[in-house]
Design a protein around this motif. Structure first.
Motif, PDB file in Angstrom:
ATOM      1  N   PHE A 208      -3.221 -12.379  -6.389  1.00  0.00           N
ATOM      2  CA  PHE A 208      -2.007 -12.642  -7.147  1.00  0.00           C
ATOM      3  C   PHE A 208      -0.800 -12.456  -6.232  1.00  0.00           C
ATOM      4  CE2 PHE A 208      -2.360  -8.092  -7.351  1.00  0.00           C
ATOM      5  CZ  PHE A 208      -1.084  -7.582  -7.521  1.00  0.00           C
ATOM      6  N   ALA A 209       0.312 -13.049  -6.603  1.00  0.00           N
ATOM      7  CA  ALA A 209       1.552 -12.936  -5.838  1.00  0.00           C
ATOM      8  C   ALA A 209       2.570 -12.151  -6.656  1.00  0.00           C
ATOM      9  CB  ALA A 209       2.096 -14.317  -5.508  1.00  0.00           C
ATOM     10  N   TYR A 210       3.482 -11.493  -5.960  1.00  0.00           N
ATOM     11  CA  TYR A 210       4.508 -10.691  -6.625  1.00  0.00           C
ATOM     12  C   TYR A 210       5.807 -10.867  -5.838  1.00  0.00           C
ATOM     13  CZ  TYR A 210       6.091  -6.619  -9.444  1.00  0.00           C
ATOM     14  OH  TYR A 210       6.725  -5.783 -10.339  1.00  0.00           O
ATOM     15  N   ALA A 211       6.881 -11.232  -6.525  1.00  0.00           N
ATOM     16  CA  ALA A 211       8.176 -11.417  -5.865  1.00  0.00           C
ATOM     17  C   ALA A 211       9.263 -10.679  -6.615  1.00  0.00           C
ATOM     18  CB  ALA A 211       8.518 -12.906  -5.778  1.00  0.00           C
ATOM     19  N   ARG A 212      10.212 -10.141  -5.850  1.00  0.00           N
ATOM     20  CA  ARG A 212      11.381  -9.474  -6.429  1.00  0.00           C
ATOM     21  C   ARG A 212      12.616 -10.088  -5.783  1.00  0.00           C
ATOM     22  NH1 ARG A 212      11.968  -3.602  -6.355  1.00  0.00           N
ATOM     23  NH2 ARG A 212      12.426  -3.684  -8.601  1.00  0.00           N
ATOM     24  N   LEU A 213      13.488 -10.634  -6.601  1.00  0.00           N
ATOM     25  CA  LEU A 213      14.666 -11.339  -6.112  1.00  0.00           C
ATOM     26  C   LEU A 213      15.896 -10.469  -6.367  1.00  0.00           C
ATOM     27  CD1 LEU A 213      12.406 -13.497  -6.497  1.00  0.00           C
ATOM     28  CD2 LEU A 213      14.214 -15.161  -6.842  1.00  0.00           C
ATOM     29  N   HIS A 214      16.366  -9.827  -5.292  1.00  0.00           N
ATOM     30  CA  HIS A 214      17.441  -8.842  -5.391  1.00  0.00           C
ATOM     31  C   HIS A 214      18.825  -9.452  -5.151  1.00  0.00           C
ATOM     32  CE1 HIS A 214      14.448  -5.571  -5.235  1.00  0.00           C
ATOM     33  NE2 HIS A 214      13.882  -6.210  -4.228  1.00  0.00           N
ATOM     34  N   LEU A 219      23.323  -7.849  -2.103  1.00  0.00           N
ATOM     35  CA  LEU A 219      22.276  -7.063  -2.745  1.00  0.00           C
ATOM     36  C   LEU A 219      22.641  -6.707  -4.185  1.00  0.00           C
ATOM     37  CD1 LEU A 219      19.537  -5.692  -2.189  1.00  0.00           C
ATOM     38  CD2 LEU A 219      20.819  -3.642  -1.505  1.00  0.00           C
ATOM     39  N   TYR A 220      21.743  -7.028  -5.101  1.00  0.00           N
ATOM     40  CA  TYR A 220      21.838  -6.747  -6.540  1.00  0.00           C
ATOM     41  C   TYR A 220      22.971  -7.496  -7.249  1.00  0.00           C
ATOM     42  CZ  TYR A 220      19.073  -2.780  -4.876  1.00  0.00           C
ATOM     43  OH  TYR A 220      18.129  -2.001  -4.250  1.00  0.00           O
ATOM     44  N   ALA A 221      23.728  -8.294  -6.530  1.00  0.00           N
ATOM     45  CA  ALA A 221      24.931  -8.870  -7.134  1.00  0.00           C
ATOM     46  C   ALA A 221      24.985 -10.394  -7.120  1.00  0.00           C
ATOM     47  CB  ALA A 221      26.182  -8.308  -6.451  1.00  0.00           C
ATOM     48  N   ALA A 247       1.138 -15.262 -10.595  1.00  0.00           N
ATOM     49  CA  ALA A 247       2.352 -14.945  -9.847  1.00  0.00           C
ATOM     50  C   ALA A 247       3.304 -14.202 -10.775  1.00  0.00           C
ATOM     51  CB  ALA A 247       3.010 -16.214  -9.315  1.00  0.00           C
ATOM     52  N   PHE A 248       3.837 -13.097 -10.292  1.00  0.00           N
ATOM     53  CA  PHE A 248       4.776 -12.272 -11.046  1.00  0.00           C
ATOM     54  C   PHE A 248       6.103 -12.281 -10.290  1.00  0.00           C
ATOM     55  CE2 PHE A 248       0.506 -10.840 -11.870  1.00  0.00           C
ATOM     56  CZ  PHE A 248       0.476 -10.579 -13.230  1.00  0.00           C
ATOM     57  N   VAL A 249       7.171 -12.723 -10.957  1.00  0.00           N
ATOM     58  CA  VAL A 249       8.473 -12.879 -10.302  1.00  0.00           C
ATOM     59  C   VAL A 249       9.540 -12.210 -11.157  1.00  0.00           C
ATOM     60  CG1 VAL A 249      10.151 -14.522  -9.390  1.00  0.00           C
ATOM     61  CG2 VAL A 249       7.707 -15.078  -9.319  1.00  0.00           C
ATOM     62  N   TYR A 250      10.282 -11.282 -10.546  1.00  0.00           N
ATOM     63  CA  TYR A 250      11.287 -10.529 -11.297  1.00  0.00           C
ATOM     64  C   TYR A 250      12.631 -10.558 -10.572  1.00  0.00           C
ATOM     65  CZ  TYR A 250       7.079  -8.967 -13.602  1.00  0.00           C
ATOM     66  OH  TYR A 250       5.878  -8.958 -14.268  1.00  0.00           O
ATOM     67  N   PHE A 251      13.681 -10.808 -11.325  1.00  0.00           N
ATOM     68  CA  PHE A 251      15.034 -10.846 -10.785  1.00  0.00           C
ATOM     69  C   PHE A 251      15.675  -9.467 -10.941  1.00  0.00           C
ATOM     70  CE2 PHE A 251      14.106 -15.268 -11.276  1.00  0.00           C
ATOM     71  CZ  PHE A 251      14.857 -15.921 -10.298  1.00  0.00           C
ATOM     72  N   ASP A 252      16.201  -8.966  -9.820  1.00  0.00           N
ATOM     73  CA  ASP A 252      16.816  -7.641  -9.778  1.00  0.00           C
ATOM     74  C   ASP A 252      18.310  -7.729  -9.429  1.00  0.00           C
ATOM     75  OD1 ASP A 252      16.750  -4.832  -9.898  1.00  0.00           O
ATOM     76  OD2 ASP A 252      16.435  -4.658  -7.740  1.00  0.00           O
ATOM     77  N   ASN A 253      18.881  -8.931  -9.492  1.00  0.00           N
ATOM     78  CA  ASN A 253      20.306  -9.123  -9.196  1.00  0.00           C
ATOM     79  C   ASN A 253      21.113  -8.959 -10.494  1.00  0.00           C
ATOM     80  OD1 ASN A 253      19.068 -11.484 -10.150  1.00  0.00           O
ATOM     81  ND2 ASN A 253      20.555 -12.825  -9.160  1.00  0.00           N
TER      82      ASN A 253
END
Length: 277
Positions: A208-214, A219-221, A247-253
């Motif tokens: 599986f794939a995992y992404a975090r979009l910061h 950063l974060y903004a 695939a798990f994709v999460y936005f952290d911005n």
């Protein structure tokens, strides 16, 4: 959207989202329900900062629809304070805090290392070898909990199933084949972490794939342009074509309320995608 593609946000309790993403006047207790109507997954942020309670996990489970999945961020006491060493008791307490009550809604665990942490193969290998591979294994580990969770623990598996783990690193010393080989041996996903100044890995090390979009620029903004989201959609399709079953994709911005809208926009690129047989 196919259940093999999970897109959401990192956390959901942000005051700046109220009246912008969340409808004006929406009761704070209903914010997760709102998330559950729009997304098929969310990354639990609160578990990083402190141990939760079984009642909290029950509420999260009840407040989301069937088929929804939670990614669970591992305790910073384990990753930041203990630096992955001597973590048996801390891991038991974390697992006993109620995580298992998510049952079939329990998705991957995210273990985020601080930016200062360098690659230490032996230390990391020992930590990865302690992580439970399935629900029953997690329950056994949870039974080693201590008084810190006394009176508010849960140590039984409520559903069968394997467990997934993903690792996010932020130091350039991890850019070595030895690190990738270690993750592949343990079937742990390497997080594709999009942020200025951090190394980004797009290679698969698990099924599986995992992404975090910061926020690629700030950063974060900063938000993501349509072209950037098209690029991420292409990456996700590439991961699936390359053997990732999910695939798990999460936005952290989240700072300027970009995260939920960027997540909706990316998810929209997969609208109508058939679920796997």
């Amino acid at each position: 959207m196919s259940n093999s593609i999970r897109i959401g946000t990192s956390g959901w309790t942000y005051p700046t989202w109220r009246g912008v993403f969340y409808p004006q006047g929406l009761n704070q207790r209903l914010e997760l329900e709102h998330i559950g109507r729009l997304f098929n997954s969310v990354e639990i942020n609160a578990t990083f900062y402190r141990l939760q309670s079984p009642e909290t996990f029950r509420r999260w489970h009840a407040g989301t629809p069937e088929g929804f999945v939670f990614a669970v961020k591992g305790s910073r006491f384990i990753t930041h304070r203990k630096q992955l060493g001597d973590v048996e008791t801390a891991l038991a307490n974390f697992l006993a805090s109620g995580v298992l009550l998510l049952g079939r809604k329990l998705g991957p665990f995210l273990w985020q290392l601080p930016e200062r942490t360098r690659f230490d193969r032996d230390r990391l290998a020992r930590f990865l070898d302690r992580l439970p591979a399935d629900m029953e294994g997690a329950a056994r580990l949870a039974r080693g909990c201590t008084g810190i969770v006394e009176g508010r623990s849960w140590t039984e598996a409520v559903a069968p199933g394997t467990l997934r783990h993903a690792l996010e690193v932020r130091h350039p010393s991890f850019q070595t084949p030895d690190f990738l080989d270690l993750l592949r041996e343990r079937r742990v996903a390497l997080v594709s972490s999009d942020a200025p100044g951090w190394p980004r890995f797009d290679m698969l090390t698990a099924d599986f794939a995992y992404a975090r979009l910061h926020g690629a620029e700030e950063l974060y903004a900063s938000g993501y342009s349509e072209a950037a989201l098209d690029g991420w959609a292409g990456r996700i399709r590439g991961w699936n074509a390359g053997g990732a079953r999910a695939a798990f994709v999460y936005f952290d911005n989240d700072a300027r309320v970009h995260a939920p809208f960027d997540a909706l926009s990316l998810a929209g690129r997969f609208a109508g995608t058939a679920s796997p047989a």
